[in-house]
Write a protein that holds these residues in place. Sequence first.
Motif, PDB file in Angstrom:
ATOM      1  N   VAL A   5       0.609  -1.734   0.216  1.00  0.00           N
ATOM      2  CA  VAL A   5       0.016  -0.172  -0.413  1.00  0.00           C
ATOM      3  C   VAL A   5       1.033   1.016   0.013  1.00  0.00           C
ATOM      4  O   VAL A   5       0.654   2.374  -0.304  1.00  0.00           O
ATOM      5  CB  VAL A   5      -1.025  -0.067   1.412  1.00  0.00           C
ATOM      6  CG1 VAL A   5      -1.601   1.365   1.097  1.00  0.00           C
ATOM      7  CG2 VAL A   5      -2.087  -1.322   0.909  1.00  0.00           C
ATOM      8  N   SER A   6       2.133   1.206   0.532  1.00  0.00           N
ATOM      9  CA  SER A   6       2.683   2.470   1.032  1.00  0.00           C
ATOM     10  C   SER A   6       3.358   2.701  -0.792  1.00  0.00           C
ATOM     11  O   SER A   6       3.266   3.976  -0.894  1.00  0.00           O
ATOM     12  CB  SER A   6       4.098   2.521   2.204  1.00  0.00           C
ATOM     13  OG  SER A   6       4.392   3.061   2.023  1.00  0.00           O
ATOM     14  N   GLU A   7       3.850   1.839  -1.088  1.00  0.00           N
ATOM     15  CA  GLU A   7       5.113   1.933  -2.646  1.00  0.00           C
ATOM     16  C   GLU A   7       3.482   2.447  -3.543  1.00  0.00           C
ATOM     17  O   GLU A   7       4.052   3.011  -4.228  1.00  0.00           O
ATOM     18  CB  GLU A   7       5.528   0.549  -2.637  1.00  0.00           C
ATOM     19  CG  GLU A   7       6.103   0.013  -2.508  1.00  0.00           C
ATOM     20  CD  GLU A   7       7.766   1.131  -2.572  1.00  0.00           C
ATOM     21  OE1 GLU A   7       7.719   1.864  -3.191  1.00  0.00           O
ATOM     22  OE2 GLU A   7       8.662   1.183  -1.557  1.00  0.00           O
ATOM     23  N   THR A   8       1.957   2.081  -3.474  1.00  0.00           N
ATOM     24  CA  THR A   8       1.664   2.015  -4.336  1.00  0.00           C
ATOM     25  C   THR A   8       1.361   3.933  -4.202  1.00  0.00           C
ATOM     26  O   THR A   8       1.522   4.222  -5.328  1.00  0.00           O
ATOM     27  CB  THR A   8      -0.074   1.100  -4.613  1.00  0.00           C
ATOM     28  OG1 THR A   8       0.485  -0.150  -4.605  1.00  0.00           O
ATOM     29  CG2 THR A   8      -1.166   1.628  -5.545  1.00  0.00           C
ATOM     30  N   GLY A   9       0.769   4.432  -3.023  1.00  0.00           N
ATOM     31  CA  GLY A   9       0.808   5.307  -2.759  1.00  0.00           C
ATOM     32  C   GLY A   9       1.779   6.437  -2.735  1.00  0.00           C
ATOM     33  O   GLY A   9       1.578   7.169  -3.272  1.00  0.00           O
ATOM     34  N   SER A  10       3.131   5.506  -3.132  1.00  0.00           N
ATOM     35  CA  SER A  10       4.264   6.650  -3.218  1.00  0.00           C
ATOM     36  C   SER A  10       4.617   6.696  -4.732  1.00  0.00           C
ATOM     37  O   SER A  10       4.644   8.574  -5.475  1.00  0.00           O
ATOM     38  CB  SER A  10       5.123   5.571  -2.337  1.00  0.00           C
ATOM     39  OG  SER A  10       5.875   5.907  -1.682  1.00  0.00           O
ATOM     40  N   HIS A  11       3.551   5.554  -5.372  1.00  0.00           N
ATOM     41  CA  HIS A  11       4.213   6.145  -7.202  1.00  0.00           C
ATOM     42  C   HIS A  11       2.986   6.422  -7.167  1.00  0.00           C
ATOM     43  O   HIS A  11       2.782   7.460  -8.927  1.00  0.00           O
ATOM     44  CB  HIS A  11       3.961   4.139  -7.609  1.00  0.00           C
ATOM     45  CG  HIS A  11       5.228   3.510  -7.520  1.00  0.00           C
ATOM     46  ND1 HIS A  11       6.836   3.865  -7.222  1.00  0.00           N
ATOM     47  CD2 HIS A  11       5.290   2.654  -6.923  1.00  0.00           C
ATOM     48  CE1 HIS A  11       7.419   2.947  -7.695  1.00  0.00           C
ATOM     49  NE2 HIS A  11       6.733   2.634  -7.366  1.00  0.00           N
ATOM     50  N   ILE A  12       1.133   6.727  -6.949  1.00  0.00           N
ATOM     51  CA  ILE A  12       0.483   7.545  -7.593  1.00  0.00           C
ATOM     52  C   ILE A  12       1.183   8.784  -7.248  1.00  0.00           C
ATOM     53  O   ILE A  12       0.648   9.690  -8.283  1.00  0.00           O
ATOM     54  CB  ILE A  12      -0.938   7.030  -7.032  1.00  0.00           C
ATOM     55  CG1 ILE A  12      -0.604   5.506  -7.387  1.00  0.00           C
ATOM     56  CG2 ILE A  12      -1.252   7.856  -7.082  1.00  0.00           C
ATOM     57  CD1 ILE A  12      -2.247   5.002  -6.600  1.00  0.00           C
ATOM     58  N   THR A  13       1.906   9.299  -6.071  1.00  0.00           N
ATOM     59  CA  THR A  13       1.713  10.334  -5.019  1.00  0.00           C
ATOM     60  C   THR A  13       3.227  10.834  -6.797  1.00  0.00           C
ATOM     61  O   THR A  13       2.633  12.171  -7.800  1.00  0.00           O
ATOM     62  CB  THR A  13       2.460  10.810  -4.178  1.00  0.00           C
ATOM     63  OG1 THR A  13       1.602  10.018  -3.660  1.00  0.00           O
ATOM     64  CG2 THR A  13       2.811  11.910  -3.781  1.00  0.00           C
ATOM     65  N   VAL A  14       4.203  10.003  -7.132  1.00  0.00           N
ATOM     66  CA  VAL A  14       4.809  10.785  -8.097  1.00  0.00           C
ATOM     67  C   VAL A  14       3.823  11.079  -9.704  1.00  0.00           C
ATOM     68  O   VAL A  14       4.653  12.165 -10.325  1.00  0.00           O
ATOM     69  CB  VAL A  14       5.872   9.690  -8.736  1.00  0.00           C
ATOM     70  CG1 VAL A  14       6.078   9.846  -9.516  1.00  0.00           C
ATOM     71  CG2 VAL A  14       6.918   9.533  -7.211  1.00  0.00           C
ATOM     72  N   LEU A  15       2.511  10.479  -9.580  1.00  0.00           N
ATOM     73  CA  LEU A  15       2.833  11.281 -10.754  1.00  0.00           C
ATOM     74  C   LEU A  15       1.295  12.155 -10.761  1.00  0.00           C
ATOM     75  O   LEU A  15       1.522  12.446 -11.395  1.00  0.00           O
ATOM     76  CB  LEU A  15       1.397   9.550 -12.389  1.00  0.00           C
ATOM     77  CG  LEU A  15       0.830   9.607 -12.600  1.00  0.00           C
ATOM     78  CD1 LEU A  15       1.843  10.382 -14.252  1.00  0.00           C
ATOM     79  CD2 LEU A  15      -0.179   8.744 -12.886  1.00  0.00           C
ATOM     80  N   ALA A  16       0.624  11.419  -9.421  1.00  0.00           N
ATOM     81  CA  ALA A  16      -0.449  12.351  -9.501  1.00  0.00           C
ATOM     82  C   ALA A  16      -0.574  14.257  -8.760  1.00  0.00           C
ATOM     83  O   ALA A  16      -1.139  15.422  -9.383  1.00  0.00           O
ATOM     84  CB  ALA A  16      -1.342  12.031  -8.316  1.00  0.00           C
ATOM     85  N   LEU A  17       1.018  14.165  -8.814  1.00  0.00           N
ATOM     86  CA  LEU A  17       1.046  15.534  -7.669  1.00  0.00           C
ATOM     87  C   LEU A  17       1.444  16.639  -9.214  1.00  0.00           C
ATOM     88  O   LEU A  17       1.257  17.468  -9.288  1.00  0.00           O
ATOM     89  CB  LEU A  17       2.813  15.642  -7.004  1.00  0.00           C
ATOM     90  CG  LEU A  17       2.662  16.624  -6.044  1.00  0.00           C
ATOM     91  CD1 LEU A  17       0.703  16.825  -5.248  1.00  0.00           C
ATOM     92  CD2 LEU A  17       3.661  16.274  -4.782  1.00  0.00           C
ATOM     93  N   PRO A  18       2.082  16.134 -10.172  1.00  0.00           N
ATOM     94  CA  PRO A  18       2.447  16.856 -10.950  1.00  0.00           C
ATOM     95  C   PRO A  18       1.212  17.374 -11.687  1.00  0.00           C
ATOM     96  O   PRO A  18       1.042  18.601 -12.755  1.00  0.00           O
ATOM     97  CB  PRO A  18       3.561  16.247 -11.800  1.00  0.00           C
ATOM     98  CG  PRO A  18       4.527  15.474 -11.262  1.00  0.00           C
ATOM     99  CD  PRO A  18       3.132  15.221 -10.122  1.00  0.00           C
TER     100      PRO A  18
END
Length: 97
Positions: A26-39
């Motif tokens: 769950v943590s890794e998935t959230g990190s990868h989503i943040t890398v895409l979703a934030l920009p």
Amino acid sequence: MTVAEGLRTSAWRDREFLLLWGSQTVSETGSHITVLALPLAAVVLLDSSMVEQQVLRREHRIGPVRLAARCGIAASTAHPALVPSCVGQLPGSPHAV
């Protein structure tokens, strides 16, 4: 059942391992989503320019480094006993004896 078979299946039956594995997933998935979703959110919602996006990306990557440096400085000044004594023995250290 041989010892190798017992070792191979035991991790998936261990509740602690499953909790660790699930939470890390769950943590890794959230990190990868943040890398895409934030920009993407910056572009869509804030209508940011390319320069602002690059600043956002840089700050996202450098943030943990800044936090670690501040925590290290605070720990060494507030509690000098926590800093290992071997630090002064490193070559090139300003406190080398």
